[in-house]
Motif scaffolding. Structure first.
Motif: not given
Length: 217
Positions: A190-217
């Motif tokens: 019965x093991x394979x019966x449990x290997x199912x995807x978790x609903x996407x709406x029940x998960x959230x993904x959070x990326x860390x803040x990305x560095x801002x581009x320098x005004x002085x290039x």
């Protein structure tokens, strides 16, 4: 493929969400293959009782000669878990376990470079990730280990966005709470019966803040 996750650290959460005592040495919070974490299994002497054990993140099969194998055996593919020598015995013996995690981390390549992204449940509760465990008898004593089970995620609304564009998309199996006990007690047929995807709406993904581009290039 999940190579990094944040382990559960609160003894109260082990009891509240999984009904077990926290292991005496739960390990680091930030876990990578080869690190020691924890997993939950049926007690060998009392199938009705559960226990949390310390173990290496990455399966070390009983026939291994060293623990370095853990660094390569952290994710077991559902399609081949019953065939690969590293996982076959644990799978055929239905050595199921649950890996308690607060979050997993996956690389988002949509910007053209890898951005490590935290993925967790939207309700803030810990994940119970389906896995298999093994015990290697070293000269110094028993060494427990575990691996997360993964499934294809090419069509998953959230998890299809991770890893390199040319790679197959994979995701770990996050179990619903009402199936924890059933998974731990399920026979191999019965093991394979449990290997199912978790609903996407029940998960959230959070990326860390990305560095801002320098005004002085």
């Amino acid at each position: 493929m999940c190579v990094q996750y944040h382990a559960l650290q609160s003894a109260k959460d082990y009891q509240r969400f999984f009904g077990v005592d926290q292991p005496p040495e739960p390990g680091k919070q930030d876990l990578w293959p080869g690190y020691e974490g924890s997993f939950i299994r049926r007690q060998p002497r009392d199938a009705a009782a559960l226990e949390a054990c310390n173990g290496l993140f990455g399966l070390v099969p009983h026939w291994a000669t060293h623990t370095q194998m853990a660094r390569n055996n952290y994710n077991a593919r559902s399609e081949t878990v019953g065939e690969k020598p590293s996982y076959r015995d644990a799978w055929m013996s239905a050595q199921h376990c649950i890996i308690p995690a607060q979050a997993i981390f996956e690389p988002d390549w949509r910007s053209g470079r890898a951005v490590s992204t935290r993925i967790e449940r939207t309700d803030g509760q810990p994940m119970g990730i389906a896995g298999i465990w093994s015990c290697w008898k070293s000269p110094q004593g028993d060494v427990f280990s575990y691996s997360m089970l993964t499934i294809n995620a090419d069509a998953h609304p959230l998890m299809r966005h991770f890893h390199r564009p040319e790679e197959e998309k994979r995701m770990v199996v996050v179990l619903p709470e009402d199936r924890y006990a059933d998974w731990l007690h399920a026979p191999v047929r019965d093991s394979m019966d449990f290997l199912l995807p978790y609903p996407a709406e029940a998960l959230r993904a959070t990326a860390p803040p990305q560095p801002q581009a320098s005004l002085f290039g």
